[in-house]
Scaffold this motif. Sequence first.
Motif, PDB file in Angstrom:
ATOM      1  N   ASP A 193      -0.249  64.810  37.329  1.00  0.00           N
ATOM      2  CA  ASP A 193      -1.051  65.692  36.508  1.00  0.00           C
ATOM      3  C   ASP A 193      -2.089  66.729  37.146  1.00  0.00           C
ATOM      4  O   ASP A 193      -2.215  68.075  36.680  1.00  0.00           O
ATOM      5  CB  ASP A 193      -1.827  65.487  35.533  1.00  0.00           C
ATOM      6  N   LYS A 194      -2.207  66.054  38.197  1.00  0.00           N
ATOM      7  CA  LYS A 194      -3.015  67.285  38.908  1.00  0.00           C
ATOM      8  C   LYS A 194      -2.823  66.538  40.941  1.00  0.00           C
ATOM      9  O   LYS A 194      -2.680  65.818  40.918  1.00  0.00           O
ATOM     10  CB  LYS A 194      -4.730  68.608  38.966  1.00  0.00           C
ATOM     11  N   ALA A 195      -2.527  68.013  41.440  1.00  0.00           N
ATOM     12  CA  ALA A 195      -2.497  66.828  42.992  1.00  0.00           C
ATOM     13  C   ALA A 195      -4.056  65.974  42.974  1.00  0.00           C
ATOM     14  O   ALA A 195      -3.707  65.346  44.195  1.00  0.00           O
ATOM     15  CB  ALA A 195      -2.034  68.329  43.861  1.00  0.00           C
ATOM     16  N   SER A 196      -5.373  66.232  42.901  1.00  0.00           N
ATOM     17  CA  SER A 196      -6.274  65.697  43.900  1.00  0.00           C
ATOM     18  C   SER A 196      -5.930  64.076  42.887  1.00  0.00           C
ATOM     19  O   SER A 196      -7.155  63.411  43.947  1.00  0.00           O
ATOM     20  CB  SER A 196      -7.393  66.246  42.776  1.00  0.00           C
ATOM     21  N   SER A 197      -5.115  64.322  41.784  1.00  0.00           N
ATOM     22  CA  SER A 197      -5.039  62.876  41.277  1.00  0.00           C
ATOM     23  C   SER A 197      -4.437  61.846  42.311  1.00  0.00           C
ATOM     24  O   SER A 197      -4.069  61.063  42.671  1.00  0.00           O
ATOM     25  CB  SER A 197      -3.904  62.803  39.927  1.00  0.00           C
ATOM     26  N   ASN A 198      -3.309  62.971  43.613  1.00  0.00           N
ATOM     27  CA  ASN A 198      -3.017  61.416  44.681  1.00  0.00           C
ATOM     28  C   ASN A 198      -3.513  60.265  45.083  1.00  0.00           C
ATOM     29  O   ASN A 198      -3.212  59.813  44.899  1.00  0.00           O
ATOM     30  CB  ASN A 198      -2.147  62.917  45.428  1.00  0.00           C
ATOM     31  N   SER A 199      -4.867  60.925  45.939  1.00  0.00           N
ATOM     32  CA  SER A 199      -5.145  59.810  46.244  1.00  0.00           C
ATOM     33  C   SER A 199      -5.750  58.032  45.769  1.00  0.00           C
ATOM     34  O   SER A 199      -5.364  56.908  46.193  1.00  0.00           O
ATOM     35  CB  SER A 199      -6.419  60.504  47.174  1.00  0.00           C
ATOM     36  N   LEU A 221      -1.320  52.830  43.482  1.00  0.00           N
ATOM     37  CA  LEU A 221       0.047  52.029  44.191  1.00  0.00           C
ATOM     38  C   LEU A 221       0.368  50.660  44.845  1.00  0.00           C
ATOM     39  O   LEU A 221       0.872  49.820  44.762  1.00  0.00           O
ATOM     40  CB  LEU A 221       0.490  52.817  44.576  1.00  0.00           C
ATOM     41  N   ARG A 222      -0.744  50.627  45.877  1.00  0.00           N
ATOM     42  CA  ARG A 222      -0.966  49.757  47.212  1.00  0.00           C
ATOM     43  C   ARG A 222      -1.315  48.664  46.151  1.00  0.00           C
ATOM     44  O   ARG A 222      -0.703  47.603  47.430  1.00  0.00           O
ATOM     45  CB  ARG A 222      -1.985  50.519  48.063  1.00  0.00           C
ATOM     46  N   LYS A 223      -2.347  48.858  45.747  1.00  0.00           N
ATOM     47  CA  LYS A 223      -1.949  47.079  44.464  1.00  0.00           C
ATOM     48  C   LYS A 223      -0.969  46.290  44.044  1.00  0.00           C
ATOM     49  O   LYS A 223      -1.255  45.470  43.077  1.00  0.00           O
ATOM     50  CB  LYS A 223      -3.318  47.488  43.802  1.00  0.00           C
ATOM     51  N   GLU A 283      -4.559  55.858  35.859  1.00  0.00           N
ATOM     52  CA  GLU A 283      -4.890  57.732  36.196  1.00  0.00           C
ATOM     53  C   GLU A 283      -4.429  58.689  37.261  1.00  0.00           C
ATOM     54  O   GLU A 283      -3.913  58.269  37.930  1.00  0.00           O
ATOM     55  CB  GLU A 283      -6.627  57.534  35.677  1.00  0.00           C
ATOM     56  N   GLY A 284      -3.849  59.754  35.682  1.00  0.00           N
ATOM     57  CA  GLY A 284      -3.820  60.861  37.163  1.00  0.00           C
ATOM     58  C   GLY A 284      -2.005  61.010  36.609  1.00  0.00           C
ATOM     59  O   GLY A 284      -1.794  61.724  37.117  1.00  0.00           O
ATOM     60  N   VAL A 285      -1.171  59.597  36.343  1.00  0.00           N
ATOM     61  CA  VAL A 285       0.174  59.806  36.283  1.00  0.00           C
ATOM     62  C   VAL A 285       0.336  60.637  35.101  1.00  0.00           C
ATOM     63  O   VAL A 285       0.571  59.966  33.727  1.00  0.00           O
ATOM     64  CB  VAL A 285       0.748  58.441  36.274  1.00  0.00           C
ATOM     65  N   SER A 286       1.593  61.864  35.324  1.00  0.00           N
ATOM     66  CA  SER A 286       1.744  62.034  33.725  1.00  0.00           C
ATOM     67  C   SER A 286       2.979  61.680  33.594  1.00  0.00           C
ATOM     68  O   SER A 286       3.421  61.039  31.964  1.00  0.00           O
ATOM     69  CB  SER A 286       1.204  63.532  33.425  1.00  0.00           C
ATOM     70  N   ARG A 287       3.655  60.778  34.153  1.00  0.00           N
ATOM     71  CA  ARG A 287       5.283  60.220  33.502  1.00  0.00           C
ATOM     72  C   ARG A 287       5.893  60.244  34.992  1.00  0.00           C
ATOM     73  O   ARG A 287       5.853  60.328  36.061  1.00  0.00           O
ATOM     74  CB  ARG A 287       6.571  61.676  32.548  1.00  0.00           C
ATOM     75  N   THR A 288       7.235  59.424  35.047  1.00  0.00           N
ATOM     76  CA  THR A 288       7.755  58.870  36.245  1.00  0.00           C
ATOM     77  C   THR A 288      10.185  58.605  35.598  1.00  0.00           C
ATOM     78  O   THR A 288       9.596  59.361  34.591  1.00  0.00           O
ATOM     79  CB  THR A 288       7.805  57.062  36.389  1.00  0.00           C
ATOM     80  N   GLU A 289       9.952  58.900  36.827  1.00  0.00           N
ATOM     81  CA  GLU A 289      11.323  59.264  36.863  1.00  0.00           C
ATOM     82  C   GLU A 289      12.179  57.691  37.555  1.00  0.00           C
ATOM     83  O   GLU A 289      11.583  57.654  39.156  1.00  0.00           O
ATOM     84  CB  GLU A 289      11.913  60.750  37.114  1.00  0.00           C
ATOM     85  N   THR A 290      13.038  57.165  37.446  1.00  0.00           N
ATOM     86  CA  THR A 290      13.260  55.673  37.895  1.00  0.00           C
ATOM     87  C   THR A 290      14.976  56.178  37.767  1.00  0.00           C
ATOM     88  O   THR A 290      15.090  56.421  36.765  1.00  0.00           O
ATOM     89  CB  THR A 290      12.895  54.969  37.041  1.00  0.00           C
ATOM     90  N   PHE A 291      14.742  55.559  39.558  1.00  0.00           N
ATOM     91  CA  PHE A 291      16.543  55.820  39.809  1.00  0.00           C
ATOM     92  C   PHE A 291      16.861  54.021  40.337  1.00  0.00           C
ATOM     93  O   PHE A 291      16.262  53.918  40.586  1.00  0.00           O
ATOM     94  CB  PHE A 291      17.065  57.108  40.417  1.00  0.00           C
ATOM     95  N   ILE A 292      17.184  53.706  39.286  1.00  0.00           N
ATOM     96  CA  ILE A 292      17.996  52.403  40.147  1.00  0.00           C
ATOM     97  C   ILE A 292      18.908  52.248  41.444  1.00  0.00           C
ATOM     98  O   ILE A 292      19.835  52.759  40.910  1.00  0.00           O
ATOM     99  CB  ILE A 292      18.583  51.509  38.750  1.00  0.00           C
TER     100      ILE A 292
END
Length: 156
Positions: A81-87, A93-95, A135-144
Motif C-alpha cells: 500500500d506504500k513504500a514504507s511498508s517494505n521493511s 516474509l522471512r518468517k 500488514e501493508g500488502v494490498s494484493r498479490t499476483e502469482t505466476f506458477i
Amino acid sequence: MKANQLQIEIDGIDKEILRHLMEDARKPILQIAHSIGISGAAIHQRLKKLEEAQVISGSKFILNTKVLGYRTMAFVGIYLDKASSNSEAVRELRKIPEVLECHYTTGNWSILVKIICKDNEHLMQLLNKKIQPIEGVSRTETFISLEQQIERQIQL
C-alpha cells in the motif's frame, strides 16, 4: 556485490579455480591443483583472497525439492500500500520457510518473491493465510513455474 564494495581483478587461474568449484564445490583442492598445474597451497591462498574480497560467499548443497515432495514453484508479485511498508513486509516474509528469494523491484510490484510449495493447495494456503494477511500488502499476483528450463551461475 553491493555498490560500495570494490571490484577485484581475477586472473585466468582464479577463473579456472572458480569454474571447477562452481561445477562441484566438493571437488578436492589437490585435484583442481593438478588439473591447473599449480600447488594445493597456491589454490588455498587464492581461495582465501577470493573469500576476503567476497567473490566467494560460501558453498552449499543443492537439494532436489521434487524428491522432498515440493512440486510447485511460484513467483509472487506483492503490491504494497506504500513504500514504507517494505521493511515490515520483508521481516514477515522471512518468517515463511517456503519463501526462497525476496527482491525489492521496480515496476508494478514492490516485492517479488520466489516460493516453493508441495502442491497448488499448499500454494493457495500460503497466499491466503501467510502472505496476503501481512500488514501493508494490498494484493498479490502469482505466476506458477511449469518447468525451470535454465539454471546457471554467471560464466567466468
